[in-house]
Write a protein that holds these residues in place. Structure first.
Motif, mmCIF file in Angstrom:
data_model
loop_
_atom_site.group_PDB
_atom_site.id
_atom_site.type_symbol
_atom_site.label_atom_id
_atom_site.label_comp_id
_atom_site.label_asym_id
_atom_site.label_seq_id
_atom_site.Cartn_x
_atom_site.Cartn_y
_atom_site.Cartn_z
ATOM 1 N N PHE A 168 0.870 -1.171 0.000
ATOM 2 C CA PHE A 168 0.000 0.000 0.000
ATOM 3 C C PHE A 168 0.910 1.225 0.000
ATOM 4 C CE2 PHE A 168 -2.724 -3.314 1.606
ATOM 5 C CZ PHE A 168 -3.951 -3.029 1.037
ATOM 6 N N TYR A 169 0.755 2.066 -1.017
ATOM 7 C CA TYR A 169 1.714 3.151 -1.215
ATOM 8 C C TYR A 169 1.018 4.481 -1.509
ATOM 9 C CZ TYR A 169 0.803 3.360 -6.236
ATOM 10 O OH TYR A 169 0.198 3.555 -7.456
ATOM 11 N N HIS A 170 1.817 5.552 -1.500
ATOM 12 C CA HIS A 170 1.356 6.883 -1.912
ATOM 13 C C HIS A 170 2.292 7.356 -3.021
ATOM 14 C CE1 HIS A 170 0.433 11.166 -1.872
ATOM 15 N NE2 HIS A 170 -0.637 10.902 -1.113
ATOM 16 N N ARG A 171 1.731 7.884 -4.073
ATOM 17 C CA ARG A 171 2.524 8.260 -5.249
ATOM 18 C C ARG A 171 3.591 9.310 -4.957
ATOM 19 N NH1 ARG A 171 0.540 6.272 -9.940
ATOM 20 N NH2 ARG A 171 -1.569 5.393 -9.895
ATOM 21 N N GLU A 172 3.359 10.138 -3.965
ATOM 22 C CA GLU A 172 4.284 11.234 -3.692
ATOM 23 C C GLU A 172 5.329 10.897 -2.628
ATOM 24 O OE1 GLU A 172 4.236 13.883 -5.573
ATOM 25 O OE2 GLU A 172 2.482 13.091 -6.627
ATOM 26 N N PHE A 173 5.241 9.729 -2.021
ATOM 27 C CA PHE A 173 6.157 9.396 -0.928
ATOM 28 C C PHE A 173 7.428 8.751 -1.485
ATOM 29 C CE2 PHE A 173 2.811 8.952 2.718
ATOM 30 C CZ PHE A 173 2.411 10.254 2.477
ATOM 31 N N TYR A 174 8.557 9.363 -1.154
ATOM 32 C CA TYR A 174 9.847 8.875 -1.657
ATOM 33 C C TYR A 174 10.138 7.447 -1.181
ATOM 34 C CZ TYR A 174 14.908 8.556 -2.348
ATOM 35 O OH TYR A 174 16.150 8.150 -2.716
ATOM 36 N N ARG A 175 9.815 7.163 0.064
ATOM 37 C CA ARG A 175 10.090 5.820 0.599
ATOM 38 C C ARG A 175 9.223 4.750 -0.071
ATOM 39 N NH1 ARG A 175 11.809 5.343 6.939
ATOM 40 N NH2 ARG A 175 13.918 6.162 6.634
ATOM 41 N N CYS A 176 8.080 5.112 -0.526
ATOM 42 C CA CYS A 176 7.232 4.156 -1.265
ATOM 43 C C CYS A 176 7.882 3.794 -2.597
ATOM 44 C CB CYS A 176 5.843 4.745 -1.501
ATOM 45 S SG CYS A 176 4.840 4.880 0.001
ATOM 46 N N LYS A 177 8.541 4.771 -3.199
ATOM 47 C CA LYS A 177 9.248 4.502 -4.464
ATOM 48 C C LYS A 177 10.440 3.576 -4.242
ATOM 49 C CE LYS A 177 7.841 8.923 -6.470
ATOM 50 N NZ LYS A 177 8.261 10.261 -6.958
ATOM 51 N N ILE A 178 11.107 3.727 -3.088
ATOM 52 C CA ILE A 178 12.215 2.835 -2.758
ATOM 53 C C ILE A 178 11.711 1.402 -2.586
ATOM 54 C CG2 ILE A 178 13.926 2.257 -0.983
ATOM 55 C CD1 ILE A 178 14.218 5.247 -0.431
ATOM 56 N N MET A 179 10.604 1.248 -1.859
ATOM 57 C CA MET A 179 10.018 -0.084 -1.659
ATOM 58 C C MET A 179 9.573 -0.678 -2.994
ATOM 59 S SD MET A 179 9.387 -2.485 0.492
ATOM 60 C CE MET A 179 9.412 -1.754 2.139
ATOM 61 N N ASP A 180 9.022 0.153 -3.849
ATOM 62 C CA ASP A 180 8.612 -0.280 -5.194
ATOM 63 C C ASP A 180 9.777 -0.926 -5.948
ATOM 64 O OD1 ASP A 180 5.926 0.106 -5.521
ATOM 65 O OD2 ASP A 180 6.093 2.111 -6.365
ATOM 66 N N LYS A 181 10.919 -0.243 -5.906
ATOM 67 C CA LYS A 181 12.104 -0.701 -6.639
ATOM 68 C C LYS A 181 12.514 -2.100 -6.189
ATOM 69 C CE LYS A 181 16.107 0.604 -5.248
ATOM 70 N NZ LYS A 181 17.321 1.390 -4.884
ATOM 71 N N HIS A 182 12.541 -2.345 -4.899
ATOM 72 C CA HIS A 182 12.975 -3.638 -4.374
ATOM 73 C C HIS A 182 11.948 -4.745 -4.647
ATOM 74 C CE1 HIS A 182 16.491 -1.906 -2.549
ATOM 75 N NE2 HIS A 182 15.775 -1.073 -1.802
ATOM 76 N N LEU A 183 10.691 -4.442 -4.482
ATOM 77 C CA LEU A 183 9.653 -5.451 -4.728
ATOM 78 C C LEU A 183 9.600 -5.832 -6.212
ATOM 79 C CD1 LEU A 183 6.782 -4.121 -2.423
ATOM 80 C CD2 LEU A 183 8.236 -6.129 -2.043
ATOM 81 N N LYS A 184 9.806 -4.848 -7.077
ATOM 82 C CA LYS A 184 9.835 -5.125 -8.517
ATOM 83 C C LYS A 184 10.975 -6.073 -8.865
ATOM 84 C CE LYS A 184 9.885 -2.824 -13.021
ATOM 85 N NZ LYS A 184 9.949 -1.506 -13.725
ATOM 86 N N SER A 185 12.093 -5.946 -8.175
ATOM 87 C CA SER A 185 13.244 -6.815 -8.413
ATOM 88 C C SER A 185 12.988 -8.229 -7.904
ATOM 89 C CB SER A 185 14.476 -6.228 -7.724
ATOM 90 O OG SER A 185 15.592 -7.080 -7.879
ATOM 91 N N LEU A 186 12.275 -8.359 -6.804
ATOM 92 C CA LEU A 186 12.033 -9.671 -6.194
ATOM 93 C C LEU A 186 10.936 -10.474 -6.887
ATOM 94 C CD1 LEU A 186 12.249 -8.789 -2.380
ATOM 95 C CD2 LEU A 186 13.907 -10.091 -3.735
ATOM 96 N N ALA A 187 9.955 -9.803 -7.447
ATOM 97 C CA ALA A 187 8.788 -10.495 -8.013
ATOM 98 C C ALA A 187 9.125 -11.587 -9.027
ATOM 99 C CB ALA A 187 7.826 -9.475 -8.623
ATOM 100 N N PRO A 188 10.004 -11.347 -10.026
ATOM 101 C CA PRO A 188 10.292 -12.402 -10.998
ATOM 102 C C PRO A 188 11.096 -13.556 -10.425
ATOM 103 C CG PRO A 188 11.057 -10.235 -11.772
ATOM 104 C CD PRO A 188 10.726 -10.105 -10.335
ATOM 105 N N ARG A 189 11.737 -13.345 -9.280
ATOM 106 C CA ARG A 189 12.594 -14.375 -8.684
ATOM 107 C C ARG A 189 11.866 -15.229 -7.664
ATOM 108 N NH1 ARG A 189 16.956 -9.995 -7.332
ATOM 109 N NH2 ARG A 189 17.214 -11.232 -5.446
#
Length: 228
Positions: free
Chosen positions: A108-129
């Motif tokens: 659960f994220y907010h488009r303007e929150f910098y830390r949400c973007k950081i979490m996005d980056k890591h989860l995107k990397s983990l999903a295919p693995r």
């Protein structure tokens, strides 16, 4: 005849006989080694032929092929359910997504929150693995009902679902050292401890890590053999 001359002649004959005997022994040793090598080569060929026809080896090979096929089919079924990608869903699709898979990670994220973007980056990397687990995200502003229902007070908030039930969550970065520069591996280890992802990983191309390592080892062995 001069005794010294006779003695010298006999000595020369004896030396010649010794050298001839040594030469014969050497010849025999060389021939014996060649026979051993030839015999060993034949045995190796026979052993390889026997291995090729070994029913136990054939069964192991067939079982391995069947296991790989089953795993590929399972992976394809999971991908059909949206596994393998990090996807954004709307509030209307939320219940269907979290109840249709055994393990789900929802950010659960907010488009303007910098830390949400950081979490996005890591989860995107983990999903295919980690194809066994579904990775999704929901815009908190557009999902007020579930934000209230799940009691989410801080973002980013990653809620972990098993069989449609929220079993745990990662709130902010407090479990990741409290800093923005945590690694994808750190998040992966945390999710492993929480039991929402498993050790059985695949790479971004969908290949089994152990099988990939075996291919690398085999390729290295062949390269070394060719260089020799």
């Amino acid at each position: 005849m001069d005794p010294d001359s006779v003695k010298s002649t006999l000595s020369n004959l004896a030396f010649g006989n010794v050298m001839a005997a040594a030469a014969r022994d050497y010849q025999k040793e060389v021939l014996a080694q060649k026979k051993v090598q030839a015999s060993s080569s034949v045995n190796e060929e026979v052993d390889l032929d026997e291995l090729m026809d070994d029913p136990e080896l054939e069964k192991l090979h067939a079982d391995r092929i069947a296991a790989l096929k089953k795993e590929a089919e399972k992976r394809q079924l999971l991908k059909n359910k949206g596994h393998g990608d990090y996807r954004e869903i709307g509030e209307g699709d939320f219940l269907g997504e979290v109840t249709s898979s055994e393990k789900v990670i929802c950010h659960f994220y907010h488009r303007e929150f910098y830390r949400c973007k950081i979490m996005d980056k890591h989860l995107k990397s983990l999903a295919p693995r980690h194809v066994d687990t579904k990775f999704i995200k929901v815009d908190a502003e557009n999902a007020p009902f579930f934000i209230a229902k799940l009691g989410i007070k801080m973002l980013p908030c990653v809620v972990l679902f098993r069989k449609g039930i929220a079993i745990d969550r990662v709130v902010g970065f407090q479990d990741l050292g409290g800093k923005d520069d945590f690694t994808t591996k750190a998040l992966e280890v945390l999710l492993l401890k929480k039991g929402i992802i498993s050790e059985n990983k695949v790479d971004e191309d969908g290949n089994d890590y152990d099988e990939s390592r075996r291919r690398t080892v085999r390729s290295s062995v062949h390269s070394d053999s060719d260089s020799e």
